[in-house]
Scaffold this motif. Structure first.
Motif, short mmCIF file in Angstrom:
data_model
loop_
_atom_site.label_atom_id
_atom_site.label_comp_id
_atom_site.label_asym_id
_atom_site.label_seq_id
_atom_site.Cartn_x
_atom_site.Cartn_y
_atom_site.Cartn_z
N PHE A 45 6.30 3.52 -5.09
CA PHE A 45 6.52 3.45 -6.54
C PHE A 45 6.78 4.83 -7.13
O PHE A 45 6.56 5.07 -8.29
CB PHE A 45 5.32 2.81 -7.25
N ILE A 105 10.89 5.54 1.48
CA ILE A 105 9.44 5.64 1.47
C ILE A 105 8.92 5.94 0.07
O ILE A 105 7.97 5.34 -0.41
CB ILE A 105 8.97 6.72 2.48
N THR A 116 4.30 2.90 3.89
CA THR A 116 5.20 1.78 3.63
C THR A 116 4.64 0.44 4.12
O THR A 116 5.15 -0.59 3.75
CB THR A 116 6.56 1.99 4.32
N GLY A 162 4.25 -2.98 0.66
CA GLY A 162 4.57 -2.09 -0.45
C GLY A 162 5.98 -2.32 -0.97
O GLY A 162 6.23 -2.34 -2.17
N LYS A 163 6.90 -2.52 -0.04
CA LYS A 163 8.29 -2.77 -0.41
C LYS A 163 8.42 -4.05 -1.21
O LYS A 163 9.15 -4.11 -2.21
CB LYS A 163 9.10 -2.88 0.89
N GLN A 164 7.67 -5.07 -0.79
CA GLN A 164 7.74 -6.35 -1.49
C GLN A 164 7.15 -6.23 -2.89
O GLN A 164 7.70 -6.77 -3.84
CB GLN A 164 6.98 -7.42 -0.69
N ALA A 165 6.04 -5.49 -3.02
CA ALA A 165 5.44 -5.29 -4.34
C ALA A 165 6.43 -4.56 -5.25
O ALA A 165 6.60 -4.91 -6.41
CB ALA A 165 4.14 -4.50 -4.21
N GLU A 215 9.03 2.94 -2.04
CA GLU A 215 8.01 1.96 -1.74
C GLU A 215 6.62 2.42 -2.15
O GLU A 215 5.70 1.64 -2.21
CB GLU A 215 8.08 1.59 -0.25
#
Lengths: 293, 281, 340
Positions: free
Chosen positions: B244, B239, C156, C72-75, B242
Motif C-alpha cells: 500500500f 512490492i 507480499t 497483500g496484493k488481493q487486499a 502491495e
C-alpha cells in the motif's frame, strides 16, 4: 599482401573481395544457429513438450475447461479492440509524421515510442493511479458506478498502452522513405484527400501495416505485466490467457498452463509464418518496408 | 528527423495534417500522456525530501542497478550476437536461413510470461541446461545470470531487426574497392562496412537496453527475487504497491520513466543523425 | 483496405460498449470472493456446496467468482476498487488495511463472526524431500550452513508473514527473549533463502517443481496438498516443536455487497463456512476446522498436535506485528540492509 594479389584479386578470386572464406562462413553460421537454438528455440520447444507431457488427450481436455475458454474469449475481445485502435492511430501518426514537416517531430516520435520502453508494470500502475478507487478519477467513477480497472475496459486500456507504438513504428520509416510525390500527383489530378489516402498511400504501405498489425496483435494477446496489475484475476471473468497461464501454473496444473501457453506460442509461430509468407510473396514491396527504424 | 525535400518544397501540398496530427495527439494524450502525468504528479506530491529518501534507499538503488546492469550486459551480448546473426542472414545463403530469419521475431510474439515459465524450466538446476551448469559449478536460474539470459531473449530481435536492413543497404562496391586497394577482409569489414552499421547498431542496442530495463513477465519467474541481489526494479514497484506504499511505487516508476524517456530521446536523435549522415536508410 | 478500416472501427466501438455492458452485468446474482493463494482447492469445493445449499433454501441460483493471489496484493486490489463481496484472506492485518483505507467495511469487522471471523485455522510446518536428507527436525536446523530454505517474501505474501512470526517465536523462546540475538538468528535464516517468491504458491512451485532448496516453510494445508499433488513418496512433512496458530479471517465487504444487492447472500456464504458442511469441507482440504465435531475423524487425524503461539497473545495483534516487523524500514527490511 603481395603485389599480384593487389592488382588482380577479382580475376583470381571473384568472391574473396566481398565475402569470407568458406570456413569462416561455416563458423559464423554455426555460432548464429547455436546461439538462436539456445536462446530462442529451446523455450519454444519446452512449451510444446510440457504441453504434451500427458498426451494429446489431456491437451485438448484443458482447452475445453470453461475458465480457459473464457480467458481465450477475453483475450480475443481485448485484441479486437486494441489492435484496430492502434492501427488507426498508427496510420494517423505516420501520415502526420512522414508526410509533413513540423516542429517537435522528434519529441512526438519519442512519445509514441515511449510505451516500448516503459515497464509493463508501470503501464498498469498508471491506470490504477488514474481510475482506481483511491485514484484521481476513482471517487467520480464510483459515484457513477463505472468500473474501469479490474474489468474489461482497464484491461483494454493497459493493452492499448503497451502496444501503442507497434503499427506506427512499422509505418513511419516506410512512409518517410516513400516521400510524398505519388500523393501529390494524385491530388494534382483532382483526387480528394481521402481518395488519395485510400487509393495511393494505403496500397503502398499495406504489407507494412499488416505486419505491424500482426506484431501488435501478438503482443496484445500476450501481455502479462500490465494486465496483471489491472485485472483483479477473477476466474472466468477478467483473466486473459497469459494470466490464466499463471493461475493454472499456480494450481499445479502444469500441463494446463503449458497447453494455454502452447496456444499463444502457436499464435507467435503463426505470426512469424504469416510474416515470412508476406516477405516471400511480396518480396519487392516488403524490401522497402524492411527499412523501418 | 530528416527533412524530406518534397515536403520542404511544398509544406502544405497534402491535406489532412490537422486531422491526422490532432487524432494522434488526442490518442497519445488519453492513452499515454495523461496516465503518465498522473504517475509523475503522484510521485511529485510526496515532496522532494521523501522522494530523495526513497530514491536513495539502498534497496531502490540496488534494484535499479540490477535492472540497468543486467539490461546493459544483455544488450551488449545482443549487440555482438545480433550483429553476427544479421550478418549471417544478409550475407550468406544456407539451408534453413528463412526459418532462422523468421524465428528472430519470436520474442516479439511470444508472451513474456510463457517465455519466463519456459526459461525457468530450462535453466533451473533440474532443467536441461541448468543441470549442466550445476555440474560445472554455477547456477543460472535464480541469480542475476538468469535475468541476463531472459533479457537476452527479450532484446535480441531489436538488434537484429535494426541492423539487418542497414546491412542490406551497404553497397558491395565499396568493399570491392577496399579489397582492390589491398585491405584485408577483416579490415574491410571493420573499417569499411561496419561504420555504416554503427548508428543502427547503437539504436538496436539502446532499444534492447530500454526494453530490458522494464521487463517484468519473463524475469520474475527466473530471477530469485532476493532483495539487494536479484530483485529487479519493476518487482520492487509491485512490492511497494502491495504494501500500500503508492508513494514509493510511483517514485521508482518515475525514476525508471525518466531514464527510459532520456534514452529514447537519445535513440531518436541518433537515428536522425544517422539519416543525415548516411542518407535516408 | 477501406472496408477493413471502417469495419474495424465499428467493431472496436461496438466491443467497447459491449465490454462496459459486460462489466455492469456483474450486478446479477454472482458473488465475488477475493481470496489468497492456498485456498483455491477448498473454495472450489465449498462454492459448489454453497450454491447447492442456497438453491435449496431460496430457489435462487448463485454463481461464485473466485480471485486468488498473494494476500497483500488481493487486499490492495479491493482497496483500489475490485468489487469483492467477501474477502477470505491470509491474515487479519490485510482486512484491517481495507477497513482503514476504505469505508467499505467496519473497523470491528472481526467481531461480526465467531472465532474472530476465522472459520478455520492452520499452522506452519516444514516440507522436506523424501527421507529428509538434511535431517531437519526443528527451526534450529534451518539456520545451519548449507541448508537452503524456501519461503516467500513477507512483504507480499501473507503466508510468509506467518512463517516469519513462527520462526521468530521459536528463536525468541530459545534465546530467552533477547531481541538483538533473535534478529541475528532471523537474518541467518533468511540468508539461507535462495529464492524469495512473491506468493506462497510461487515458493511451493520453486521447491516442488523446480527442485530448489532443502526445506519449504509452508502452510500446513499447502504441505498436505503438495503431497497429494506431487505424490507422497516425494516429500515428507516435518512438524517443528513450536509453531503459530494461523487464523485466516473472512469478512463481508459491506460497501460492495450492498451496492451490488448481495448483502444477504454474502452473509449467508460466510455463515455457511461455519456450518457442519463447511467445516467438514475445510478439514477435507487440510484446514483445521474451528468446530471439529462436524468434520470427518479421518481428516482430523491428519493434524498433528503441537505447541502454537498466537498472534494476539504473543505478538500483540497484527497492527503491532506489522509495524514491528514488516513495515517499511522495520526488522524485515533491516535483514536486507547492505552490510558494508
Amino acid at each position: 599482401m603481395a603485389m599480384s594479389d593487389r592488382v588482380l584479386p577479382l580475376a583470381h578470386h571473384p568472391e574473396r573481395a566481398t565475402t569470407e572464406t568458406a570456413t569462416t562462413k561455416v563458423i559464423l553460421i554455426a555460432i548464429a544457429v547455436l546461439f538462436l537454438a539456445a536462446i530462442l528455440f529451446l523455450p519454444l520447444v519446452t512449451v510444446f513438450i510440457e504441453a504434451l507431457r500427458k498426451g494429446w488427450g489431456t491437451l485438448f481436455e484443458s482447452f475445453s475447461d470453461p475458465d480457459t475458454l473464457a480467458a481465450i474469449r477475453l483475450t480475443l475481445l481485448v485484441a479486437a479492440i486494441a489492435v484496430p485502435f492502434n492501427a488507426v492511430v498508427g496510420l494517423a501518426a505516420s501520415w502526420a509524421i512522414a508526410k509533413f514537416e513540423f516542429k517537435g517531430k522528434n519529441l512526438l516520435l519519442t512519445l509514441i515510442d515511449l510505451p516500448f520502453s516503459i515497464s509493463p508494470v508501470i503501464s498498469g500502475l498508471v491506470y490504477v493511479l488514474l481510475f482506481g478507487a483511491q485514484g484521481w478519477l476513482g471517487p467520480w467513477l464510483v459515484a457513477h458506478d463505472i468500473q474501469i480497472i479490474f474489468a474489461v475496459p482497464g484491461i483494454v486500456l493497459a493493452t492499448v498502452l503497451v502496444t501503442f507504438p507497434f503499427v506506427a513504428r512499422e509505418l513511419i520509416p516506410l512512409m518517410q522513405s516513400q516521400g510524398t510525390s505519388e500523393e501529390e500527383a494524385a491530388l494534382m489530378l483532382g483526387a480528394s484527400g481521402w481518395y488519395t489516402f485510400l487509393h495511393v498511400t494505403l496500397p503502398n504501405v499495406k504489407w507494412a501495416l499488416l505486419y505491424g498489425v500482426l506484431l501488435c496483435n501478438a503482443r496484445a494477446m500476450g501481455e502479462f505485466g500490465a494486465v496483471s496489475v489491472v485485472s483483479g484475476h477473477i476466474r472466468g471473468l477478467t483473466n486473459t490467457m497469459p494470466l490464466h497461464i499463471e493461475i493454472l501454473y499456480n494450481e499445479y496444473n502444469f500441463v494446463g498452463a503449458f497447453a494455454v501457453a502452447s496456444l499463444l506460442a502457436g499464435l507467435a509461430l503463426f505470426t512469424l509464418l504469416a510474416k515470412t509468407f508476406l516477405e516471400w510473396r511480396f518480396a519487392g514491396e516488403l524490401a522497402a518496408s524492411a527499412r523501418r527504424h | 528527423m530528416t527533412f524530406l525535400p518534397s515536403s520542404l518544397r511544398q509544406p502544405s501540398a497534402l491535406p489532412g495534417f490537422g486531422l491526422a496530427l490532432g487524432f494522434t495527439l488526442a490518442a497519445l494524450s488519453i492513452i499515454v500522456l495523461i496516465p503518465l502525468a498522473a504517475l509523475v504528479l503522484r510521485a511529485a506530491s510526496i515532496g522532494p525530501a521523501e522522494f530523495l529518501k526513497i530514491a536513495t534507499d539502498p534497496r531502490t538503488i540496488a534494484a535499479l542497478r540490477l535492472s540497468f546492469g543486467t539490461a546493459l550486459v544483455a544488450a551488449l551480448i545482443n549487440t555482438v550476437f545480433g550483429l553476427l546473426i544479421a550478418w549471417v542472414l544478409v550475407r550468406y545463403r544456407f539451408p534453413g536461413r528463412r526459418i532462422i530469419d523468421a524465428a528472430v521475431d519470436l520474442p516479439f510474439a511470444l508472451p513474456t510470461a510463457v517465455a519466463g515459465i519456459a526459461m525457468a524450466a530450462i535453466y533451473a538446476p533440474n532443467g536441461p541446461i541448468g543441470s549442466v551448469a550445476q555440474s560445472l559449478g554455477f547456477k543460472i536460474a535464480y541469480t542475476p545470470l538468469g535475468i541476463v539470459v531472459a533479457l537476452v531473449f527479450i532484446g535480441l530481435p531489436f538488434v537484429v531487426r535494426t541492423v539487418q536492413p542497414i546491412l542490406e543497404e551497404v553497397e558491395t562496391d565499396i568493399e570491392e574497392a577496399s579489397a582492390l586497394l589491398g585491405a584485408s577482409r577483416l579490415r574491410t569489414v571493420f573499417q569499411v562496412v561496419l561504420p555504416h552499421v554503427y548508428p543502427a547498431l547503437l539504436t538496436g542496442f539502446a532499444l534492447a537496453f530500454a526494453r530490458g530495463v522494464g521487463e517484468y513477465g519473463s524475469v520474475i519467474f527466473i530471477a530469485g527475487n532476493i532483495p539487494l541481489v536479484s530483485e529487479i526494479a519493476p518487482l520492487l514497484i509491485v512490492i511497494k504497491l502491495e504494501e500500500f506504499d503508492y508513494g514509493g511505487a510511483t517514485v521508482i516508476a518515475t525514476l525508471m520513466l525518466a531514464i527510459s524517456f532520456a534514452m529514447l530521446f537519445l535513440i531518436n536523435a541518433i537515428q536522425g543523425w544517422s539519416r543525415k549522415k548516411y542518407g535516408n536508410v | 483496405m477501406r472496408l477493413l478500416t471502417r469495419r474495424s472501427l465499428a467493431l472496436g466501438t461496438a466491443a467497447l460498449f459491449l465490454s462496459v455492458g459486460a462489466a455492469q452485468a456483474l450486478a446479477d446474482r454472482t458473488l465475488l470472493n477475493v481470496s489468497y493463494d492456498p485456498t483455491r482447492e477448498f473454495y472450489k469445493e465449498f462454492n459448489a456446496a454453497f450454491a447447492a445449499d442456497w438453491k435449496a433454501k431460496t430457489g435462487e441460483a448463485v454463481t461464485i467468482e473466485q480471485s486468488h493471489g498473494g494476500s497483500g496484493k488481493q487486499a490492495r486490489a479491493v482497496i483500489d476498487g475490485l468489487q469483492a463481496d467477501v474477502v477470505t484472506l491470509a491474515l487479519a492485518g490485510d482486512i484491517d488495511q481495507i477497513a482503514s483505507k476504505t469505508d467499505k467495511l467496519p473497523k470491528d469487522w472481526a467481531s461480526k463472526l465467531p472465532h474472530n471471523s476465522a472459520p478455520y485455522t492452520s499452522t506452519i510446518v516444514f516440507l522436506v524431500r523424501k527421507g529428509n536428507p538434511k535431517a531437519i527436525k526443528d527451526w534450529g536446523d534451518l539456520v545451519k550452513e548449507g541448508v537452503q530454505v524456501i519461503t516467500p517474501n513477507p512483504k507480499t505474501s501473507g503466508g510468509a508473514r506467518w512463517n516469519y512470526l513462527a520462526a521468530w517465536a521459536y528463536a525468541a523462546k530459545q534465546l530467552g527473549g533477547d531481541e538483538a540475538k533473535t534478529k541475528e538468528w532471523i537474518a541467518d535464516l533468511y540468508r539461507n533463502v535462495p529464492v524469495l517468491d512473491t506468493g506462497a504458491r510461487g515458493s511451493t512451485t520453486t521447491f516442488a517443481q523446480r527442485g530448489i532448496g532443502d526445506v519449504l516453510i509452508s502452510w500446513e494445508n499447502e504441505a498436505f496438498l503438495v503431497q497429494k499433488e506431487f505424490g507422497a513418496d516425494n516429500f515428507d512433512i516435518v512438524v517443528p516443536s513450536l509453531s503459530i496458530l494461523a487464523e485466516p479471517p473472512v469478512a463481508v465487504v459491506e460497501g460492495n455487497a450492498k451496492a451490488k444487492g448481495n448483502l444477504d447472500v454474502a452473509e449467508a456464504y460466510l455463515k455457511f463456512l461455519y456450518s457442519p458442511e463447511g467445516q467438514k469441507l475445510a478439514a477435507k482440504n487440510f484446514f483445521r476446522p474451528v468446530d471439529p465435531a462436524s468434520a470427518d475423524p479421518a481428516d482430523l487425524a491428519r493434524f498433528p498436535k503441537l505447541e502454537l503461539v498466537s498472534i494476539d497473545k504473543d505478538f500483540g495483534g497484527w497492527a503491532k506485528a506489522q509495524k514491528d516487523f514488516f513495515a517499511d524500514g522495520a526488522i524485515f527490511d533491516q535483514i536486507y540492509r547492505p552490510t558494508n
